[in-house]
Design an enzyme around this catalytic site. Structure first.
Site, PDB file in Angstrom:
ATOM      1  N   PHE A 141      -6.980  -1.003   5.201  1.00 28.06           N
ATOM      2  CA  PHE A 141      -5.614  -1.260   4.720  1.00 28.06           C
ATOM      3  C   PHE A 141      -4.873   0.044   4.396  1.00 28.06           C
ATOM      4  CE2 PHE A 141      -7.689  -5.157   2.473  1.00 28.06           C
ATOM      5  CZ  PHE A 141      -8.047  -5.670   3.699  1.00 28.06           C
ATOM      6  N   HIS A 170     -11.621  -5.481   9.248  1.00 30.61           N
ATOM      7  CA  HIS A 170     -12.290  -5.325   7.950  1.00 30.61           C
ATOM      8  C   HIS A 170     -13.667  -4.691   8.124  1.00 30.61           C
ATOM      9  CE1 HIS A 170      -9.182  -7.950   6.367  1.00 30.61           C
ATOM     10  NE2 HIS A 170      -9.743  -8.021   5.189  1.00 30.61           N
ATOM     11  N   GLU A 183       0.816  -1.219   0.000  1.00 29.75           N
ATOM     12  CA  GLU A 183       0.000   0.000   0.000  1.00 29.75           C
ATOM     13  C   GLU A 183       0.844   1.261   0.000  1.00 29.75           C
ATOM     14  OE1 GLU A 183      -0.818  -2.738   1.596  1.00 29.75           O
ATOM     15  OE2 GLU A 183      -2.838  -3.194   0.898  1.00 29.75           O
TER      16      GLU A 183
HETATM   17  C1  LIG Z   1      -2.474  -4.617   4.174  1.00 31.54           C
HETATM   18  C2  LIG Z   1      -3.442  -5.454   3.410  1.00 31.54           C
HETATM   19  N1  LIG Z   1      -3.561  -5.291   2.090  1.00 31.54           N
HETATM   20  C3  LIG Z   1      -4.433  -6.048   1.389  1.00 31.54           C
HETATM   21  C4  LIG Z   1      -5.205  -6.982   2.003  1.00 31.54           C
HETATM   22  C5  LIG Z   1      -6.201  -7.811   1.198  1.00 31.54           C
HETATM   23  N2  LIG Z   1      -5.727  -9.170   1.082  1.00 31.54           N
HETATM   24  C6  LIG Z   1      -6.143 -10.126   1.924  1.00 31.54           C
HETATM   25  S1  LIG Z   1      -5.424 -11.587   1.633  1.00 31.54           S
HETATM   26  C7  LIG Z   1      -4.535 -10.972   0.355  1.00 31.54           C
HETATM   27  C8  LIG Z   1      -3.614 -11.847  -0.404  1.00 31.54           C
HETATM   28  C9  LIG Z   1      -2.512 -12.352   0.440  1.00 31.54           C
HETATM   29  O1  LIG Z   1      -1.753 -13.250  -0.262  1.00 31.54           O
HETATM   30  P1  LIG Z   1      -0.643 -14.111   0.430  1.00 31.54           P
HETATM   31  O2  LIG Z   1       0.186 -13.239   1.317  1.00 31.54           O
HETATM   32  O3  LIG Z   1       0.067 -14.876  -0.594  1.00 31.54           O
HETATM   33  O4  LIG Z   1      -1.427 -15.097   1.398  1.00 31.54           O
HETATM   34  P2  LIG Z   1      -2.482 -16.233   1.036  1.00 31.54           P
HETATM   35  O5  LIG Z   1      -3.819 -15.612   1.064  1.00 31.54           O
HETATM   36  O6  LIG Z   1      -2.128 -16.798  -0.277  1.00 31.54           O
HETATM   37  O7  LIG Z   1      -2.383 -17.239   2.131  1.00 31.54           O
HETATM   38  C10 LIG Z   1      -4.827  -9.629   0.166  1.00 31.54           C
HETATM   39  C11 LIG Z   1      -4.260  -8.786  -0.881  1.00 31.54           C
HETATM   40  C12 LIG Z   1      -5.078  -7.102   3.398  1.00 31.54           C
HETATM   41  N3  LIG Z   1      -5.822  -7.987   4.093  1.00 31.54           N
HETATM   42  N4  LIG Z   1      -4.185  -6.355   4.074  1.00 31.54           N
END
Ligand SMILES: Cc1ncc(C[n+]2csc(CCOP(=O)(O)OP(=O)(O)O)c2C)c(N)n1
Ligand SMILES: [Mg+2]
Lengths: 350, 318
Positions: free
Chosen positions: A88, A131, A62
């Site tokens: 976020f 959230h 971000e």
């Molecule tokens: C700071 C922040 N930015 C965006 C999000 C939205 N978000 C939730 S899960 C996710 C993807 C995360 O991917 P990864 O770190 O690979 O974990 P996975 O879900 O694959 O276990 C995103 C972008 C968030 N929760 N927090």
């Protein structure tokens, strides 16, 4: 060419983005999952295909998204950055508060940061504490930023275009519960209006109810119910919490003599307090102390039954409006707002 | 070669997680659970192996919203987790945490986090405390491949490095960050390599092999406890479900999901155990016993009272 289409709220946002990308070649659209997947809520669907490299996915970074928007804006682009949840934005708040908001002021107008941040906020059943927040007061506190909360399909289109066309940083706060909750007729292609301006959603005589964001649908529900009890509430959608359209509020309160402000955000430190203060300072005579309806001091619990106990419901809003209207005794006089505690028939109100 | 008994224990732990998630899927479809739910199907070997290597009476685990598996592997009772997801008073956080933000401090699990990357600096802080309290605690921060691009994770790693903090950074690399492939979001997709830039060891491990994970985490924990500082482990895995319940996974190329299913850890360990001489009947007995435990826990949670709204304002301050 102006036209009218039957669109969902999400499609209305999409239409505004499409128009901006088409009419303003300096616009960029980026954020997490915004490009190829078309957004986690499907809002940016098809735009990558249509506009190519100007629409792209970013890493989960971000600070890079918002800082990148600031830098690109200073250098002639007009970025539209998406922050998936307002919660976020906090990991990169610096880029808005210490950076974007200062660009024009410190350079005495030599530089500007015409960027738009699209985000969405609020509680939805089952959402966790990280959230669920309504953070508009944090943004609205910062001079140099502008903040709107479109709550109708038409505003989802109109306010976003106003934001993008604006030459300063604007935060557009949407609400995910609205994205796919039905279609409405939306006028597309009309004139892009400057930022600011409230809208009367329901004219009324007895009490002014100022609100914004998705909560206004509960406010309107409450107002409709109260109409059956003979209470005629005027519901005003602030639409912009910075700049606030105080003239519209004051004009209404001068007529009704009563003010209720309802928002989903926490009451303490919320924009509602700012509105009450401004009305008090303006010296508008009130028949009854003004009332704030918001979320009490608590974190937002995930269990829907717990969240429902703290997020203002139509019932809670209706009760506040009723109290405000019924608080008037038969012989009551208009009172000056600084004299609240001198008004005996308001004792016991909360 | 680990003993069959240890492998059977891994299988039981992984099956408990899988069975739990499948029951969650049913409860969500039935509308008993509402809101966003992130399942961990396919990634069970990581939680099972890591928790087998830790001393959860003093160590501290910091997972993400995809944390049901971590919480179960840490030993939290399934009944209290179902109750949490169902918003029951008996939930492990009384319904306040929900699926994506629950915490089980009594079991060494110090909170899911729904802010990507936020757990990493907090884990570094738990490790920082350990350098003062003589506990010998090791903190484990688990996060996804996508979280490697979050500023907080970078700051946590460098902070841990310069203070030689006893923290293990464990990346669950499932190849996707929500709907976006990690390969499109980094130039170097061997994420463990970043460790060398911070000045601590990094390794890529088989995240679908609970024993490989156990050994790597045990070694990292031993090292951290000795004062040698952090380690970055990149556990390669795949989710065999969507990012959240309801994700249609259109972004996965043809064959991707099939390959993930063929490699998923439970089928793989089952085949290994059979090759080592375990009988199908024995394994069936194990999975049926765990399924009964899960079904019973779910039924009990469903019968529990909802969280009491009159308590909702409690515990904001001391
Ligand atoms: C700071 C922040 N930015 C965006 C999000 C939205 N978000 C939730 S899960 C996710 C993807 C995360 O991917 P990864 O770190 O690979 O974990 P996975 O879900 O694959 O276990 C995103 C972008 C968030 N929760 N927090
Ligand atoms: Mg991932």
């Amino acid at each position: 060419m102006p036209e009218t289409k039957n669109l969902s709220y999400a499609e209305s946002v999409n239409a505004a983005l499409r128009r901006a990308l088409a009419e303003r070649p300096e616009t960029l659209l980026f954020g997490e999952d915004v490009g190829a997947p078309g957004g986690v809520f499907g809002v940016t669907k098809g735009l990558r295909k249509e506009f190519g490299e100007r629409v792209f996915d970013t890493p989960i970074s971000e600070s890079a998204i918002l800082g990148g928007a600031v830098g690109a804006a200073v250098f002639g682009r007009r970025p539209i950055a998406e922050i998936m949840w307002a919660d976020f934005s906090l990991v990169a708040f610096d880029q808005l508060v210490n950076q974007a908001a200062n660009v024009r002021y410190v350079s005495r107008g030599a530089l500007s940061a015409p960027l738009t941040v699209r985000t969405q906020q609020g509680n939805a059943p089952g959402a966790c504490a990280q959230h669920s927040q309504s953070l508009e007061a944090l943004f609205a506190h910062v001079p140099g930023l502008r903040v709107c909360l479109p709550a109708t399909h038409q505003d989802a289109y109109d306010l976003l275009l106003s934001a993008i066309w604006c030459d300063d940083p604007v935060i557009v706060i949407e609400n995910r519960t609205l994205y796919h909750a039905g279609k409405q007729e939306v006028r597309l292609g009309g004139e892009v209006r400057p930022v600011g301006g409230a809208a009367v959603r329901r004219p009324g005589r007895d009490v002014t109810v100022l609100t914004w964001g998705a909560l206004q649908h509960r406010v309107l529900e409450a107002a409709d119910r109260l109409a059956a009890d003979g209470i005629d509430a005027e519901v005003i959608d602030a639409r912009w919490v910075r700049p606030l359209d105080l003239d519209a509020v004051l004009a209404s309160v001068r007529r009704t003599g009563r003010l209720v402000v309802a928002h989903e955000a926490h009451t303490v430190g919320g924009v509602g307090g700012e509105v009450l203060a401004a009305v008090a300072e303006a010296g508008v005579p009130l028949r009854c102390p003004p009332v704030r309806v918001g979320t009490p001091d608590t974190r937002i619990p995930a269990a829907p039954g717990l969240a429902a106990a703290v997020i203002p419901s139509a019932e809670v809003i209706a009760e506040a409006i009723t109290k405000s209207v019924r608080a008037q005794g038969p012989s009551s006089k208009l009172v000056h707002p600084t004299g609240f505690d001198l008004v005996p028939w308001c004792a016991g109100m909360s | 070669m680990p003993e069959t008994a240890a492998l059977l224990a891994h299988l039981e732990s992984m099956w408990r997680i899988r069975s739990f998630e499948e029951e969650v899927t049913r409860l969500r479809a039935a509308g008993d659970i509402v809101g966003s739910v992130h399942l961990c199907n396919g990634q069970e070997a990581i939680y099972t192996g890591a928790c087998a290597a830790l001393d959860l009476t003093r160590d501290a685990v910091f997972p993400t919203y995809r944390g049901h598996g971590w919480t179960l592997a840490c030993g939290a009772p399934p009944h209290t987790l179902f109750a949490e997801l169902l918003g029951r008073a008996t939930g492990i956080n009384g319904g306040r945490g929900g699926s994506a933000y629950l915490t089980a401090p009594g079991h060494g699990m110090y909170g899911e986090n729904s802010i990507v990357g936020a757990g990493a600096p907090i884990a570094a802080g738990a490790a920082l405390a350990a350098t003062f309290d003589g506990s010998g605690r090791v903190a484990l921060a688990a996060f996804g491949d996508g979280a490697m691009n979050q500023g907080a994770v970078h700051e946590a790693m460098n902070f841990a490095a310069v203070r030689s903090l006893p923290v293990i950074f464990l990346v669950e690399n499932n190849h996707y960050s929500e709907l976006t492939p990690i390969a499109d979001m980094v130039r170097v997709d061997r994420l463990f390599k970043r460790a060398s830039a911070y000045g601590f060891p990094g390794a890529r491990i088989d995240g679908n092999d609970p024993e490989a994970v156990r050994q790597a985490v045990a070694e990292a924990a031993r090292r951290a406890r000795s004062g040698a500082g952090p380690v970055l482990l990149e556990a390669m895995t795949q989710r065999i479900v969507g990012h959240y319940i309801g994700d249609a996974q259109h972004y996965r190329p043809a064959g991707d999901l099939d390959a993930a299913l063929a490699a998923e850890p439970i089928g793989r360990l089952t085949r290994e155990l059979l090759a080592l001489g375990a009988t199908q009947a024995e394994l069936d007995e194990l999975t049926a016993r765990v399924d009964r435990e899960i079904a019973d826990a779910s039924a009990r949670a469903l019968a529990d009272p909802l969280a009491d709204p009159s308590t909702v304002l409690e515990h904001l301050y001391a």
